[in-house]
Design a protein around this motif. Structure first.
Motif, PDB file in Angstrom:
ATOM      1  N   VAL A 192       0.734  -1.264  -0.146  1.00 52.00           N
ATOM      2  CA  VAL A 192       0.177   0.094   0.053  1.00 52.00           C
ATOM      3  C   VAL A 192       1.185   1.125   0.148  1.00 52.00           C
ATOM      4  O   VAL A 192       1.892   1.384   0.671  1.00 52.00           O
ATOM      5  N   ASP A 193       0.531   2.168  -0.860  1.00 57.91           N
ATOM      6  CA  ASP A 193       1.475   3.432  -0.825  1.00 57.91           C
ATOM      7  C   ASP A 193       1.189   4.293   0.363  1.00 57.91           C
ATOM      8  O   ASP A 193       0.570   4.065   1.304  1.00 57.91           O
ATOM      9  N   VAL A 194       2.217   5.115   0.443  1.00 60.81           N
ATOM     10  CA  VAL A 194       2.435   5.957   1.861  1.00 60.81           C
ATOM     11  C   VAL A 194       1.834   7.292   1.227  1.00 60.81           C
ATOM     12  O   VAL A 194       1.801   8.176   0.198  1.00 60.81           O
ATOM     13  N   LEU A 230       2.141   4.807   5.988  1.00 63.63           N
ATOM     14  CA  LEU A 230       0.948   4.496   5.488  1.00 63.63           C
ATOM     15  C   LEU A 230      -0.378   5.438   5.374  1.00 63.63           C
ATOM     16  O   LEU A 230      -0.743   6.092   6.368  1.00 63.63           O
ATOM     17  N   ASP A 231      -0.788   5.458   4.243  1.00 64.39           N
ATOM     18  CA  ASP A 231      -1.990   6.295   3.631  1.00 64.39           C
ATOM     19  C   ASP A 231      -3.244   5.712   4.115  1.00 64.39           C
ATOM     20  O   ASP A 231      -3.606   4.479   3.507  1.00 64.39           O
ATOM     21  N   PRO A 232      -3.953   6.305   4.944  1.00 68.46           N
ATOM     22  CA  PRO A 232      -5.171   5.676   5.317  1.00 68.46           C
ATOM     23  C   PRO A 232      -6.160   5.635   4.114  1.00 68.46           C
ATOM     24  O   PRO A 232      -6.846   4.395   4.081  1.00 68.46           O
ATOM     25  N   VAL A 233      -6.118   6.675   3.178  1.00 74.26           N
ATOM     26  CA  VAL A 233      -7.014   6.486   2.111  1.00 74.26           C
ATOM     27  C   VAL A 233      -6.766   5.363   1.158  1.00 74.26           C
ATOM     28  O   VAL A 233      -7.367   4.825   0.697  1.00 74.26           O
ATOM     29  N   ALA A 234      -5.269   5.294   0.989  1.00 76.01           N
ATOM     30  CA  ALA A 234      -4.817   4.172   0.228  1.00 76.01           C
ATOM     31  C   ALA A 234      -5.216   2.730   0.614  1.00 76.01           C
ATOM     32  O   ALA A 234      -5.390   1.821   0.040  1.00 76.01           O
ATOM     33  N   LEU A 242       3.634   2.051  -6.753  1.00 77.80           N
ATOM     34  CA  LEU A 242       3.460   2.983  -5.636  1.00 77.80           C
ATOM     35  C   LEU A 242       4.172   4.032  -5.839  1.00 77.80           C
ATOM     36  O   LEU A 242       5.454   4.366  -5.338  1.00 77.80           O
ATOM     37  N   PRO A 243       3.745   5.114  -6.481  1.00 76.13           N
ATOM     38  CA  PRO A 243       4.423   6.209  -7.007  1.00 76.13           C
ATOM     39  C   PRO A 243       5.173   6.863  -5.966  1.00 76.13           C
ATOM     40  O   PRO A 243       6.335   7.588  -6.096  1.00 76.13           O
TER      41      PRO A 243
END
Length: 367
Positions: free
Chosen positions: A104-106, A113-117, A331-332
């Motif tokens: 999962v992307d950040v 860790l990005d909650p939306v991702a 994961l850009p």
């Protein structure tokens, strides 16, 4: 004068040399070297420090992650969500279980860790657990991440290997998830004299399972009640050393934050982006900057006697050992961060003068 290294562990332990020697001697004289009184006492003290009732000492931080995941029910064939910019330790733990990593992307702001991702990754179902890594000493947004995990019925394991003592709203790292893993590798904010780790949890069932799994799955000697177990035990000498060091952790963290804030005011190079240091939610395990020409800055610093390191240069899903297994994973933000981040020296024994030397060297970089 050039700095000796990214960390000066000789200086770090020197002020406690007498206490550490006495602790080691106490263990030698006891005749008991594995899972004895020292381990039990440290487990109790560290659980209290984290604000949870249970702590289970293990051999190292990666084992702690693996056993914490197993403790919350993750196992072979299960899918585990995690980030790919944190050095591969979570990935190693997932693979050790026979589980499947779901990367999962950040967030570009926090690098965590990005909650939306995460919400997107969990929407399709099929994920049983998530590892939330508190990277570089910064506590992740556990309120938002916990809400996402709860909505999807997913267990949380905190990776606290770089966040000993970090806190938000009166709660310390390790007290938010279903379980949490800590490493006490010597360079950590709380470091042992070798490898060591611990799992903490508020859940007695998780604690019981991890306690069994760390020693062959035994519920009593030679009787495997839970499995498959492993041999991962915190030894008495490491526990004794950690008991000496734990009371100093908050002061060491304060000094790290002081140095990090000194950097944020003294480094003014327009091509170098600086992290936000918001204590106590950030304990400055590492001071990590960003620049498009990381290799150029590292070479410049090296030429001026300033060490630096890259944490971490290759995202997990691009490690060559995996071949093309994760070729379709994009994961850009993670990939850009892994290409641009550079760590500067930041440890409690670093002097103000040496920190100023580092900042001056950064500022004199000609791009």
């Amino acid at each position: 004068m050039p700095l000796r290294a990214m960390n000066d562990l000789t200086a770090h332990n020197a002020s406690l040399a007498g206490e550490l020697s006495a602790a080691v001697t106490r263990v030698l004289d006891s005749g008991w070297y594995v899972l004895g009184r020292e381990v039990a006492a440290f487990e109790e003290a560290f659980a209290a420090h984290c604000g949870v009732p249970h702590a289970i000492g293990v051999g190292n931080g990666t084992d702690a992650l693996e056993l914490a995941l197993a403790g919350v029910g993750a196992g072979r064939g299960d899918r585990v969500a995690l980030v790919a910019n944190a050095g591969g330790y979570g990935t190693a733990a997932v693979h050790a279980l026979g589980a499947i990593p779901v990367y999962v992307d950040v967030s570009p702001e926090t690098w965590l860790l990005d909650p939306v991702a995460l919400d997107r990754a969990l929407t399709g179902g099929g994920v049983s657990a998530v590892i939330v890594t508190h990277l570089y000493g910064r506590l992740a947004d556990m309120v938002a991440l916990s809400a996402v995990a709860a909505r999807h019925g997913v267990r949380i394991v905190e990776d606290c290997a770089q966040a000993h003592g970090a806190a938000r709203d009166g709660r310390r790292a390790g007290s938010f998830g279903d379980a949490a893993a800590f490493s006490f590798y010597p360079t950590k904010n709380l470091g042992a004299l070798g490898d060591a780790g611990i799992v903490v949890t508020a859940d007695p069932a998780v604690a019981e399972r991890v306690t069994r799994l760390r020693q062959y799955g035994w519920d009593r000697k030679y009787r495997m009640a839970t499995g498959p177990g492993r041999n991962s035990r915190l030894d008495e000498i490491q526990a004794a050393a950690l008991r000496v060091k734990l009371p100093h952790l908050d002061a060491w963290n304060a000094r790290r934050v002081e140095l990090a804030r000194r950097y944020t005011t003294s480094i003014t190079h327009p091509k170098v982006a600086l992290p936000a240091i918001e204590a106590p939610g950030h304990v400055a395990h590492l001071f990590v900057v960003r620049t498009a020409d990381r290799d150029g800055l590292a070479a410049h610093l090296r030429a001026h006697g300033v060490p630096s390191e890259t944490h971490y240069p290759i995202p997990d899903h691009r490690q060559p050992g995996f071949g093309d297994r994760f070729a379709d994973v994009s994961l850009p933000v993670t990939e850009q961060l892994c290409a641009e981040t550079l760590s500067l020296p930041c440890y409690p024994e670093l002097s103000d003068a040496d920190a100023d030397l580092v900042a001056d060297a950064v500022n004199r970089w000609e791009v």
